[in-house]
Design an enzyme around this catalytic site. Structure first.
Site, PDB file in Angstrom:
ATOM      1  N   GLU A  27       0.804  -1.222   0.000  1.00 20.28           N
ATOM      2  CA  GLU A  27       0.000   0.000   0.000  1.00 20.28           C
ATOM      3  C   GLU A  27       0.844   1.282   0.000  1.00 20.28           C
ATOM      4  OE1 GLU A  27      -4.068  -1.254   2.141  1.00 20.28           O
ATOM      5  OE2 GLU A  27      -2.431  -1.003   3.550  1.00 20.28           O
TER       6      GLU A  27
HETATM    7  C1  ACM Z   1      -1.926  -5.359   4.226  1.00 21.39           C
HETATM    8  O1  ACM Z   1      -3.000  -5.779   4.690  1.00 21.39           O
HETATM    9  N1  ACM Z   1      -1.807  -4.086   3.867  1.00 21.39           N
HETATM   10  C2  ACM Z   1      -0.791  -6.220   4.038  1.00 21.39           C
END
Ligand code: ACM
Length: 684
Positions: free
Chosen positions: A323
């Site tokens: 992310e």
């Molecule tokens: C995640 O849940 N961002 C690895």
């Protein structure tokens, strides 16, 4: 299912085979020890031995202090169960370990021991034979699960068990970056993992909200990033040793280049924007990101990894990589110029550059890189291990590109799904044609947004047992009813060992709810669970400082007893609606719900817990009324009136939805019942 076959054979042979010739004696109970994860092979031998009269424990072959401590723990667990000490002479328990590592470690190149063991219980004694200490440590756990309370003592059935795990990597991720978990809470999870034969603690140690570990080299990491709590280096060593005693490796995750605000509070020069930075109090995905273009960043990370490598001996190291929000990269003229100069068109290419540099630093310190599946978006160093979380297809993508995989998609405990949903997720996708050895295993993930030290046990246990069995046992072990029955027994054993999940609801209600409301709230929480992770994020918008003292925090995530027994009762009733007994059970249940809803409705005062309960109680009252009307109809008295039908339909629509921050965990059974009543009334 081989186990079923063996059970059937076992039923004829154990606990008094000599009685078989006397038809008036009831058949002996089937051999059904509460073993979880289910061993690869189990053969009952008939009869059993009494262990509480005393046993002596001897070791042969390879010795190390860990084995003595495992034996001490075994004896101490028995003492707790029995309520008194057990003499150290009598039945012989012989433990034979071949060597320190053993096996060929073929599944992964570093630190993968042969985890198999053979456990034989017969009147002449108990033999536990394993190629490695890890196997022996698991063998002790299985032996403890075999112990039954029997006439004021403890006995063990005669049996031969040959066991080994299906996957070498069986993990639990614990996120202490978003909410700090005290040392005692971490140790409790390790104790639970040991019982479940989970062997990797993936310790998520840095986040936008916190940096909870002491760095002597860069002290502003913990003095500024760990203001909500941090582990001293002595505590980290203590936890790593505690894990090692239980054959659990500890893999640190320092999430980079995103999810990284906490690094920059003390060291803004590492970041892509000038700052200043403050610990994040919200949850989500944020802009701060490492600056991959600066050599000083890599010098810092080299020194940091060097320091942390002295605390974490495991050869694997998790870099996060998930992310990454590219905003600050795009906004920085120097970073844009760097990307243009290196022909990088997308942020993923810059992240790939960063990953390569990081892999080099890790290799220098003898560590191999693991990252979340986003790291595959760009070029990736060979040998990197990919942890899948965004979907099953990322497993196949990693395999096609030759990266070993740790599977976590579908195994997020923070999503608040029933254990059976996690139980159904096989790390190896169906129809997978590649080398199964590239799928190393999986990890249950306990992300930290919606937990605290007070609630963490109840969020992980007993549901992590479902993941533990999926990762250890053969793929064919899939009977959900059987799983839940064994998990209930093992859950009690975990509570005996200090885990707080079973006492959680009672203790929290005792601390936080008014005395006159406790009974009714506890009854409601037998059938109401927290809403899911995204629902709570949307409905409550919790922050790091939000107290975890709402009824949603008191509730446990899986009301399986109510949910499954209701479904079973409804199925039986619908198979023969004229049968009075089936109808009576459902009528009693519905009337109980109606009365409970009325009791909660009648509670006065402005107590917050009671206020939290009201929407679910009100929905429960409506479900009870619709249920009773449906039962009447189906038992043949009369079709639903148009008004009743409208009420049943409205209740059916509402029953699975959030009621405040709770959800009634009765949807499958009621949906079936309501659909049948509406169909019979000609109003499907
Ligand atoms: C995640 O849940 N961002 C690895």
């Amino acid at each position: 299912m081989i186990f079923r076959t063996i059970v059937a054979i076992g039923a004829l042979s154990v606990w008094g085979a000599g009685l078989a010739a006397q038809p008036q004696v009831p058949a002996p109970a089937p051999f059904r020890p509460n073993l979880l994860p289910m061993p690869a092979s189990i053969e009952p031998r008939g009869g059993g031995v009494r262990i509480s009269d005393g046993f002596s424990l001897t070791f042969a072959g390879y010795r190390e202090p860990r084995l003595d401590r495992a034996a001490d723990r075994f004896r101490s667990h028995l003492t707790v169960r029995l309520g008194r000490g057990i003499p150290t002479t009598g039945l012989q328990v012989r433990v034979t370990v071949a060597g320190p590592a053993g096996g060929d470690g073929s599944h992964y190149s570093a630190g993968s021991p042969d985890e198999s063991y053979r456990l034989t219980v017969r009147p002449s004694g108990i033999d536990l034979v394993a190629p490695t200490p890890a196997g022996a440590i698991y063998g002790f756990e299985t032996l403890f699960q075999l112990v039954e309370i029997d006439g004021g003592g403890l006995s063990v059935p005669s049996v031969e068990i040959n066991d080994r795990p299906r996957y070498p990597w069986r993990g639990l991720l614990l996120d202490v970056g978003r909410h700090f978990e005290p040392v005692a809470a971490v140790k409790r999870q390790l104790e639970g993992m040991a019982a479940a034969k989970l062997n990797v603690l993936h310790w998520h140690l840095s986040e936008d909200q916190g940096f909870p570990i002491e760095s002597r080299r860069f002290p502003k990491l913990h003095t500024k990033g760990g203001t909500r709590g941090y582990y001293t280096q002595a505590e980290v060593r203590e936890i790593v040793a505690y894990a090692g005693d239980r054959a659990i490796r500890v893999i640190p995750e320092f999430d980079m280049p995103g999810h990284s605000t906490a690094w920059f509070v003390g060291y803004p020069e590492l970041a892509s924007a000038p700052g200043p930075y403050h610990l994040e109090t919200r949850f989500g995905v944020f802009r701060p990101a490492f600056d991959p273009t600066r050599e000083s960043v890599y010098r810092f990370l080299d020194a940091f990894v060097g320091e942390m490598a002295t605390l974490f001996p495991d050869p694997y190291w998790h870099i996060g990589g998930d992310e990454v929000e590219p905003h600050d990269w795009r906004a920085n003229r120097r970073i844009r110029a760097f990307m243009a100069g290196h022909g990088m068109k997308r942020p993923a290419a810059l992240q790939a550059w960063f990953n390569h540099r990081l892999a080099g630093i890790l290799a220098k310190h003898g560590r191999r890189m693991i990252g979340w599946d986003e790291i595959m978006d760009g070029d990736l160093p060979a040998g990197t291990v990919v942890q899948s979380w965004r979907g099953e297809t990322t497993v196949s993508q990693a395999v096609v590109r030759g990266f070993p995989v740790i599977q976590s998609w579908g195994l997020y405990l923070d999503h608040i799904k029933p254990a059976e949903e996690h139980y159904a997720v096989d790390p190896t996708p169906s129809g997978f044609l590649g080398d199964p050895g590239v799928i190393w295993g999986g990890e249950a993930c306990m992300w930290g947004e919606q937990i605290s030290g007070r609630t963490v046990d109840s969020r992980i246990w007993p549901r992590a047992l479902a993941v533990a069995e999926r990762l250890w046992s053969r793929a064919e072990v899939t009977d959900v009813d059987d799983y839940y029955q064994r998990a209930a027994a093992v859950s009690h054993a975990l509570a005996e060992r200090g885990l707080g999940h079973e006492s959680h609801t009672r203790l929290m209600l005792g601390a936080l709810a008014p005395p006159e409301a406790r009974g009714a709230l506890a009854a409601l929480l037998d059938l109401a669970v927290p809403v899911t992770f995204p629902e709570r994020a949307e409905l409550q918008r919790p922050l790091t400082g939000t107290p975890h003292d709402r009824l949603v925090d008191v509730a446990s995530p899986d009301a399986w007893r109510t949910r499954r027994s209701l479904s079973r009762l409804v199925d039986r009733f619908l198979a023969d609606p004229a049968r009075q007994a089936g109808r009576d059970s459902l009528t009693m249940m519905s009337e109980g719900w109606r009365d409970l809803a009325a009791r909660i409705g009648a509670l006065t005062g402005g107590d917050a817990m009671v206020a939290d309960a009201r929407p679910a109680a009100e929905a429960l009252g409506a479900a009870a009324a619709a249920g009773l009307a449906s039962l009447e109809t189906l038992a043949g008295r009369h079709p639903l009136s148009p008004a009743e039908a409208a009420q049943v339909r409205a209740t059916a629509d509402r029953i699975g939805r959030p009621q405040g921050l709770l959800r009634l965990d009765v949807r499958p059974g009621l949906t079936t019942l309501f659909a049948a009543a509406l169909a019979l009334s000609g109003m499907p």
